[in-house]
Motif scaffolding. Structure first.
Motif, PDB file in Angstrom:
ATOM      1  N   SER A   1      39.833  28.663  19.416  1.00  0.00           N
ATOM      2  CA  SER A   1      38.631  27.740  19.958  1.00  0.00           C
ATOM      3  C   SER A   1      38.007  29.099  20.611  1.00  0.00           C
ATOM      4  CB  SER A   1      38.497  26.867  19.975  1.00  0.00           C
ATOM      5  OG  SER A   1      39.751  26.236  19.557  1.00  0.00           O
ATOM      6  N   ALA A   2      38.463  30.093  21.666  1.00  0.00           N
ATOM      7  CA  ALA A   2      38.096  30.965  22.174  1.00  0.00           C
ATOM      8  C   ALA A   2      37.721  32.218  21.482  1.00  0.00           C
ATOM      9  CB  ALA A   2      39.087  31.324  23.593  1.00  0.00           C
ATOM     10  N   SER A   3      37.985  32.724  20.447  1.00  0.00           N
ATOM     11  CA  SER A   3      37.890  34.425  20.342  1.00  0.00           C
ATOM     12  C   SER A   3      37.190  33.700  19.111  1.00  0.00           C
ATOM     13  CB  SER A   3      39.178  34.439  19.684  1.00  0.00           C
ATOM     14  OG  SER A   3      39.751  34.319  18.233  1.00  0.00           O
ATOM     15  N   ALA A   4      37.067  32.875  18.728  1.00  0.00           N
ATOM     16  CA  ALA A   4      35.819  32.092  17.050  1.00  0.00           C
ATOM     17  C   ALA A   4      34.866  30.885  17.557  1.00  0.00           C
ATOM     18  CB  ALA A   4      36.411  32.536  15.873  1.00  0.00           C
ATOM     19  N   PRO A   5      34.145  31.391  18.412  1.00  0.00           N
ATOM     20  CA  PRO A   5      33.662  29.905  19.312  1.00  0.00           C
ATOM     21  C   PRO A   5      32.420  29.226  17.378  1.00  0.00           C
ATOM     22  CG  PRO A   5      32.693  31.550  20.264  1.00  0.00           C
ATOM     23  CD  PRO A   5      34.100  32.459  19.206  1.00  0.00           C
ATOM     24  N   VAL A   6      33.041  27.974  17.236  1.00  0.00           N
ATOM     25  CA  VAL A   6      32.401  27.707  16.157  1.00  0.00           C
ATOM     26  C   VAL A   6      30.721  26.656  17.029  1.00  0.00           C
ATOM     27  CG1 VAL A   6      32.052  25.586  15.312  1.00  0.00           C
ATOM     28  CG2 VAL A   6      34.060  26.568  15.556  1.00  0.00           C
ATOM     29  N   THR A   7      29.608  26.770  16.687  1.00  0.00           N
ATOM     30  CA  THR A   7      28.735  26.249  17.549  1.00  0.00           C
ATOM     31  C   THR A   7      27.977  25.397  15.805  1.00  0.00           C
ATOM     32  OG1 THR A   7      27.482  28.463  16.553  1.00  0.00           O
ATOM     33  CG2 THR A   7      28.095  28.809  18.411  1.00  0.00           C
ATOM     34  N   VAL A   8      26.627  25.133  16.173  1.00  0.00           N
ATOM     35  CA  VAL A   8      25.899  23.818  15.431  1.00  0.00           C
ATOM     36  C   VAL A   8      24.661  24.384  15.263  1.00  0.00           C
ATOM     37  CG1 VAL A   8      25.264  21.507  14.783  1.00  0.00           C
ATOM     38  CG2 VAL A   8      27.336  22.352  15.738  1.00  0.00           C
TER      39      VAL A   8
ATOM     40  N   GLU B   1      13.312  21.934   5.411  1.00  0.00           N
ATOM     41  CA  GLU B   1      12.233  22.402   4.060  1.00  0.00           C
ATOM     42  C   GLU B   1      10.777  21.435   4.485  1.00  0.00           C
ATOM     43  OE1 GLU B   1      12.958  23.493  -0.069  1.00  0.00           O
ATOM     44  OE2 GLU B   1      14.391  25.355   0.354  1.00  0.00           O
ATOM     45  N   ASP B   2      11.399  20.038   4.325  1.00  0.00           N
ATOM     46  CA  ASP B   2      10.118  19.152   4.962  1.00  0.00           C
ATOM     47  C   ASP B   2       9.130  18.873   5.604  1.00  0.00           C
ATOM     48  OD1 ASP B   2      12.073  18.181   5.918  1.00  0.00           O
ATOM     49  OD2 ASP B   2      11.993  16.109   4.104  1.00  0.00           O
ATOM     50  N   ARG B   3      10.208  19.255   6.604  1.00  0.00           N
ATOM     51  CA  ARG B   3       9.272  19.614   8.094  1.00  0.00           C
ATOM     52  C   ARG B   3       9.578  17.910   9.011  1.00  0.00           C
ATOM     53  NH1 ARG B   3       3.759  23.119   8.584  1.00  0.00           N
ATOM     54  NH2 ARG B   3       4.672  22.614  10.345  1.00  0.00           N
ATOM     55  N   GLN B   4      10.203  17.673   7.613  1.00  0.00           N
ATOM     56  CA  GLN B   4      10.710  15.854   8.496  1.00  0.00           C
ATOM     57  C   GLN B   4      11.580  15.658   9.180  1.00  0.00           C
ATOM     58  OE1 GLN B   4       7.777  13.094   7.431  1.00  0.00           O
ATOM     59  NE2 GLN B   4       6.878  15.399   6.842  1.00  0.00           N
ATOM     60  N   GLY B   5      12.564  16.693   9.943  1.00  0.00           N
ATOM     61  CA  GLY B   5      13.331  16.149  10.586  1.00  0.00           C
ATOM     62  C   GLY B   5      14.193  17.802  10.748  1.00  0.00           C
ATOM     63  N   LEU B   6      15.442  16.948  11.365  1.00  0.00           N
ATOM     64  CA  LEU B   6      16.464  18.631  10.990  1.00  0.00           C
ATOM     65  C   LEU B   6      17.641  18.899  10.982  1.00  0.00           C
ATOM     66  CD1 LEU B   6      15.354  19.375  15.486  1.00  0.00           C
ATOM     67  CD2 LEU B   6      14.325  20.867  13.518  1.00  0.00           C
ATOM     68  N   ASP B   7      17.789  19.583   9.955  1.00  0.00           N
ATOM     69  CA  ASP B   7      19.881  20.016  10.003  1.00  0.00           C
ATOM     70  C   ASP B   7      20.373  20.550  11.261  1.00  0.00           C
ATOM     71  OD1 ASP B   7      19.734  18.695   7.770  1.00  0.00           O
ATOM     72  OD2 ASP B   7      19.302  20.085   6.373  1.00  0.00           O
ATOM     73  N   PHE B   8      21.819  20.063  11.013  1.00  0.00           N
ATOM     74  CA  PHE B   8      22.869  20.281  12.363  1.00  0.00           C
ATOM     75  C   PHE B   8      23.569  21.399  10.893  1.00  0.00           C
ATOM     76  CE2 PHE B   8      21.176  16.375  14.277  1.00  0.00           C
ATOM     77  CZ  PHE B   8      20.464  17.337  15.448  1.00  0.00           C
ATOM     78  N   VAL B   9      24.071  22.461  11.246  1.00  0.00           N
ATOM     79  CA  VAL B   9      24.464  23.099   9.916  1.00  0.00           C
ATOM     80  C   VAL B   9      25.456  23.340  10.802  1.00  0.00           C
ATOM     81  CG1 VAL B   9      24.576  25.258   8.457  1.00  0.00           C
ATOM     82  CG2 VAL B   9      22.260  23.364   9.248  1.00  0.00           C
ATOM     83  N   ALA B  10      26.867  23.446  10.114  1.00  0.00           N
ATOM     84  CA  ALA B  10      27.919  24.792  10.909  1.00  0.00           C
ATOM     85  C   ALA B  10      27.833  26.056  10.963  1.00  0.00           C
ATOM     86  CB  ALA B  10      29.432  23.729  10.645  1.00  0.00           C
ATOM     87  N   ARG B  11      28.215  26.864  11.794  1.00  0.00           N
ATOM     88  CA  ARG B  11      28.219  27.952  12.216  1.00  0.00           C
ATOM     89  C   ARG B  11      30.017  28.028  12.436  1.00  0.00           C
ATOM     90  NH1 ARG B  11      24.659  29.066   8.373  1.00  0.00           N
ATOM     91  NH2 ARG B  11      22.925  28.456   9.426  1.00  0.00           N
ATOM     92  N   VAL B  12      30.538  29.066  11.762  1.00  0.00           N
ATOM     93  CA  VAL B  12      32.035  29.216  12.281  1.00  0.00           C
ATOM     94  C   VAL B  12      32.374  31.181  11.709  1.00  0.00           C
ATOM     95  CG1 VAL B  12      34.545  28.522  11.827  1.00  0.00           C
ATOM     96  CG2 VAL B  12      32.985  27.210  11.559  1.00  0.00           C
TER      97      VAL B  12
ATOM     98  N   PHE C   1      34.294  20.154   6.694  1.00  0.00           N
ATOM     99  CA  PHE C   1      34.173  20.901   7.482  1.00  0.00           C
ATOM    100  C   PHE C   1      34.262  22.407   7.441  1.00  0.00           C
ATOM    101  CE2 PHE C   1      34.187  23.618  11.846  1.00  0.00           C
ATOM    102  CZ  PHE C   1      33.255  22.985  12.926  1.00  0.00           C
ATOM    103  N   ALA C   2      33.948  23.470   7.532  1.00  0.00           N
ATOM    104  CA  ALA C   2      33.141  24.744   7.266  1.00  0.00           C
ATOM    105  C   ALA C   2      31.492  25.464   7.512  1.00  0.00           C
ATOM    106  CB  ALA C   2      33.456  25.048   5.623  1.00  0.00           C
ATOM    107  N   ASP C   3      32.167  26.945   8.024  1.00  0.00           N
ATOM    108  CA  ASP C   3      30.479  26.831   7.135  1.00  0.00           C
ATOM    109  C   ASP C   3      29.460  26.880   7.370  1.00  0.00           C
ATOM    110  OD1 ASP C   3      29.499  29.563   9.001  1.00  0.00           O
ATOM    111  OD2 ASP C   3      29.241  31.154   7.526  1.00  0.00           O
ATOM    112  N   GLY C   4      28.410  26.998   7.320  1.00  0.00           N
ATOM    113  CA  GLY C   4      27.311  27.000   6.598  1.00  0.00           C
ATOM    114  C   GLY C   4      27.382  25.292   6.403  1.00  0.00           C
ATOM    115  N   VAL C   5      27.989  23.940   6.442  1.00  0.00           N
ATOM    116  CA  VAL C   5      27.868  22.863   6.059  1.00  0.00           C
ATOM    117  C   VAL C   5      27.109  21.899   6.760  1.00  0.00           C
ATOM    118  CG1 VAL C   5      29.358  21.127   6.287  1.00  0.00           C
ATOM    119  CG2 VAL C   5      30.177  22.806   4.775  1.00  0.00           C
ATOM    120  N   VAL C   6      26.144  21.345   5.868  1.00  0.00           N
ATOM    121  CA  VAL C   6      24.886  20.150   7.026  1.00  0.00           C
ATOM    122  C   VAL C   6      26.117  19.081   7.660  1.00  0.00           C
ATOM    123  CG1 VAL C   6      22.969  19.092   6.854  1.00  0.00           C
ATOM    124  CG2 VAL C   6      23.210  21.338   5.748  1.00  0.00           C
TER     125      VAL C   6
END
Length: 303
Positions: A50-57, A63-74, A219-224
């Motif tokens: 967790s400390a060496s590979a911090p996960v963020t969202v 694309e339709d600009r009607q909201g925001l997607d929360f995308v995992a970054r691992v 849960f994985a990198d790039g998953v919405v």
């Protein structure tokens, strides 16, 4: 061998204390200690990852600009196979501690059991299984040891449908040794969504934002992981990264368990059962002598 008398489960224990290195083998204590070591190593490995590979969202404008997607970054792969191996090592040692204790009981004071190959530590979730164990080899034991074995059987103190520490240790150990690797993964335990991440293109628009988190994704990198539906066209205020709270999960019998809360209970409950088996029940006025049900965070099985 006949079945026990009806009141056997309520017989007061005698005072036979099994002390490793004195009148008993040290093997059960050593196996429990090794299981504890593996469990602590797993906890440390997760903290280090967790400390060496911090996960963020990351909040990404749709694309339709009607909201925001929360995308995992691992940034780095999740070492779930390594965690599975470490968990399997811990479980194997906990289970072995009970088998070693059963072997020692069967041979206590130079006893010679009739069927030594049948000796194992029984884990019974219903009385029928206990009766089978009695007929197999338990019935040969000293009455006090038989009484102690009966006390720790899950059917005596675990409500129907509730998970038992002993049964989980046994089943997961069997799965790890004979079937397949344990299904361990990392997932989000919580996500802070405080703070404005967008503004409406039309400042006069009246809309109610709605957050929808997805439960059907791995849960994985790039998953919405979810979407903030704004209800109208929006534009980003700036790039926003959200730091999630992570947890290690274990899948067992179609349900997921938080390994972080489960491992300490495995350590504590295994030690408590071993102490009862070696020394009998604690005095009734001892606050640490009562049983507690397993209490871990449980969620639906991953899809």
């Amino acid at each position: 061998m006949t079945d026990p008398e009806p009141d056997e489960s309520t017989l007061p224990p005698q005072q036979i204390h099994l002390v490793g290195g004195s009148n008993f083998s040290t093997w059960p204590d050593l196996k429990w200690a090794r299981g504890n070591t593996h469990a602590k190593a797993l906890e440390a490995s997760f903290v280090e990852w967790s400390a060496s590979a911090p996960v963020t969202v990351e909040a990404v404008l749709r694309e339709d600009r009607q909201g925001l997607d929360f995308v995992a970054r691992v940034p780095r792969g999740i070492p779930k196979h390594e965690w599975s191996l470490m968990l399997g090592d811990a479980l194997h040692n906990f289970r072995s501690a009970f088998d070693a204790l059963a072997w020692g009981m069967a041979h206590f004071n130079d006893a010679q059991p009739a069927k030594p190959k049948a000796i194992y530590f029984p884990i019974c979730t219903e009385p029928r299984q206990w009766n089978d164990a009695l007929k197999s080899w338990v019935g040969e034991l000293d009455p006090e040891f038989r009484h102690r074995l009966h006390i720790v059987q899950p059917f005596n103190y675990v409500p129907p449908g509730m998970p038992s520490v002993l049964r989980m240790i046994h089943d997961l150990d069997v799965q790890d040794k004979h079937k397949d690797f344990l299904t361990v993964s990392a997932d989000i335990n919580g996500l802070a969504l405080d703070g404005a991440t967008f503004k409406y293109e039309n400042t006069e628009v009246i809309a109610t934002p709605r957050i929808e988190m997805r439960t059907d994704v791995k849960f994985a990198d790039g998953v919405v992981l979810g979407t903030l539906h704004a209800g109208a066209t929006v534009e980003m205020v700036g790039q926003v990264f959200l730091r999630p709270a992570m947890q290690v999960q274990l899948t067992w019998e179609g349900r997921t368990y938080d390994v972080g809360t489960m491992l300490p209970q495995f350590i504590t409950e295994a030690r408590r059962c071993l102490d009862i088996l070696m020394h009998g029940l604690a005095p009734v006025d001892d606050p640490d002598g009562e049983w507690s049900e397993m209490d871990v965070k449980v969620g639906p099985a991953p899809q």
